[in-house]
Design a protein around this motif. Structure first.
Motif, PDB file in Angstrom:
ATOM      1  N   VAL A  74       0.842  -1.202   0.000  1.00 43.12           N
ATOM      2  CA  VAL A  74       0.000   0.000   0.000  1.00 43.12           C
ATOM      3  C   VAL A  74       0.874   1.247   0.000  1.00 43.12           C
ATOM      4  O   VAL A  74       0.597   2.227  -0.706  1.00 43.12           O
ATOM      5  N   ARG A  75       1.947   1.213   0.774  1.00 48.44           N
ATOM      6  CA  ARG A  75       2.863   2.353   0.810  1.00 48.44           C
ATOM      7  C   ARG A  75       3.507   2.575  -0.559  1.00 48.44           C
ATOM      8  O   ARG A  75       3.682   3.710  -1.005  1.00 48.44           O
ATOM      9  N   LEU A  77       2.152   1.851  -3.405  1.00 51.02           N
ATOM     10  CA  LEU A  77       1.130   2.394  -4.295  1.00 51.02           C
ATOM     11  C   LEU A  77       1.041   3.912  -4.208  1.00 51.02           C
ATOM     12  O   LEU A  77       0.807   4.593  -5.204  1.00 51.02           O
ATOM     13  N   PHE A  78       1.219   4.439  -2.999  1.00 51.73           N
ATOM     14  CA  PHE A  78       1.016   5.869  -2.794  1.00 51.73           C
ATOM     15  C   PHE A  78       2.308   6.678  -2.787  1.00 51.73           C
ATOM     16  O   PHE A  78       2.253   7.907  -2.749  1.00 51.73           O
ATOM     17  N   GLU A  79       3.461   6.017  -2.831  1.00 57.46           N
ATOM     18  CA  GLU A  79       4.720   6.746  -2.753  1.00 57.46           C
ATOM     19  C   GLU A  79       5.571   6.613  -4.008  1.00 57.46           C
ATOM     20  O   GLU A  79       6.224   7.572  -4.402  1.00 57.46           O
ATOM     21  N   TYR A  83       3.638   3.766  -9.582  1.00 55.01           N
ATOM     22  CA  TYR A  83       2.382   3.198  -9.080  1.00 55.01           C
ATOM     23  C   TYR A  83       1.364   4.269  -8.696  1.00 55.01           C
ATOM     24  O   TYR A  83       0.163   4.073  -8.877  1.00 55.01           O
ATOM     25  N   LYS A  84       1.838   5.390  -8.168  1.00 57.80           N
ATOM     26  CA  LYS A  84       0.882   6.352  -7.622  1.00 57.80           C
ATOM     27  C   LYS A  84       0.065   7.061  -8.700  1.00 57.80           C
ATOM     28  O   LYS A  84      -1.009   7.579  -8.421  1.00 57.80           O
ATOM     29  N   ALA A  87      -2.768   4.673  -8.708  1.00 58.89           N
ATOM     30  CA  ALA A  87      -3.485   4.608  -7.435  1.00 58.89           C
ATOM     31  C   ALA A  87      -4.132   5.936  -7.069  1.00 58.89           C
ATOM     32  O   ALA A  87      -5.189   5.965  -6.433  1.00 58.89           O
ATOM     33  N   LEU A  88      -3.504   7.049  -7.459  1.00 60.46           N
ATOM     34  CA  LEU A  88      -4.029   8.370  -7.118  1.00 60.46           C
ATOM     35  C   LEU A  88      -4.510   9.139  -8.348  1.00 60.46           C
ATOM     36  O   LEU A  88      -5.569   9.768  -8.317  1.00 60.46           O
TER      37      LEU A  88
END
Length: 280
Positions: A74-75, A77-79, A83-84, A87-88
């Protein structure tokens, strides 16, 4: 027990307090999960560790390790940059699009949003974006023609559907006839737009071949002649569907199309033979 620098400092202080109260030769680290074992290097720096004993408290070790692995991904995905954006960025874009659609076309917000999402999945699933990029690098004229053809088809569909929507008693193939004969202005028909959309990519390939000092392929030449003749055949067929045409006119244009196609097929080998002789 791991929780960062503050937790490590607290463990270190408590361990120093215990070691100062009495003398120990070694210790045994009792752990109920992988987080507690993070303090092992800290303990080893102060006193030898004979062994690590793991006990089960409230949840199994596998569950806690799985949870930590989940948090790690999860980290990421957002960092992490690669990936982000999915995810974002993608959810953010969809939310923004939904808000804008709700403001301007509130009754069609969800259908348009789902259509946009479906189009994006279609493009990525069939690598259409990669094909477009490749075509732009190798054949920019062809790509321009394909885009123009797509726009022309959309215009033809919108005009044709608008024309037949006002018809009351038309049924079946008669609707197709009226659709093809729907006019834009006084001269251009939906039929003409559809054939223009089909011709543009072929003409673009011929232009690129000419610019590259290559002769037009037999397939493209046959297709161009066939489309030109087929336009009149379809025009007569559409007129026949709406009751304004003649079966004799349709058969005449079918015969002319066959003759023209046969002539092109017969001439192309001769042109190729002449080129071959001229190059020798």
């Amino acid at each position: 027990m791991g929780g960062g620098g503050k937790a490590d400092m607290r463990v270190s202080e408590e361990l120093d307090m215990i070691l100062s109260s009495r003398k120990f030769d070694a210790v045994v680290l009792v752990s109920d999960g992988p987080t507690d074992e993070l303090v092992l290097p800290l303990v080893q720096s102060k006193i030898p560790v004979l062994s690590v004993q793991r006990v089960v408290v409230q949840q199994s070790r596998g569950v806690e390790e799985s949870f930590m692995l989940f948090l790690r991904y999860v980290r990421k995905l957002f960092e992490e940059e690669k990936y982000k954006k999915y995810a974002l960025g993608v959810p953010g874009g969809l939310i923004t699009l939904y808000v804008l659609l709700s403001l301007f076309v509130p009754g069609f917000a969800w259908p348009l949003l789902v259509a946009a999402l479906g189009l994006a999945l279609l493009v990525k699933g069939f690598s259409i974006d990669e094909y477009i990029a490749k075509t732009y690098r190798t054949s920019p004229i062809l790509l321009t023609a394909l885009v123009a053809s797509a726009l022309i088809v959309l215009l033809a569909l919108a005009s044709g559907l608008g024309g037949v929507s006002s018809l009351g008693g038309a049924k079946g193939l008669e609707v197709l006839g009226y659709f093809l004969l729907t006019s834009l202005g006084e001269q251009v028909l939906v039929l003409d737009l559809l054939f223009a959309a089909a011709l543009l990519p072929l003409v673009a390939q011929a232009v690129e071949a000419a610019l590259g000092n290559k002769h037009v392929g037999a397939r493209e030449a046959v297709a161009i002649v066939l489309l030109v003749m087929l336009r009149q055949v379809m025009f007569e067929y559409a007129r026949l569907l709406v009751g304004a045409g003649s079966i004799l006119s349709l058969l005449l244009w079918v015969a002319l199309a066959i003759l023209a196609l046969a002539a092109v097929v017969a001439i192309l080998p001769l042109l190729g033979y002449s080129r071959a002789r001229g190059s020798q």
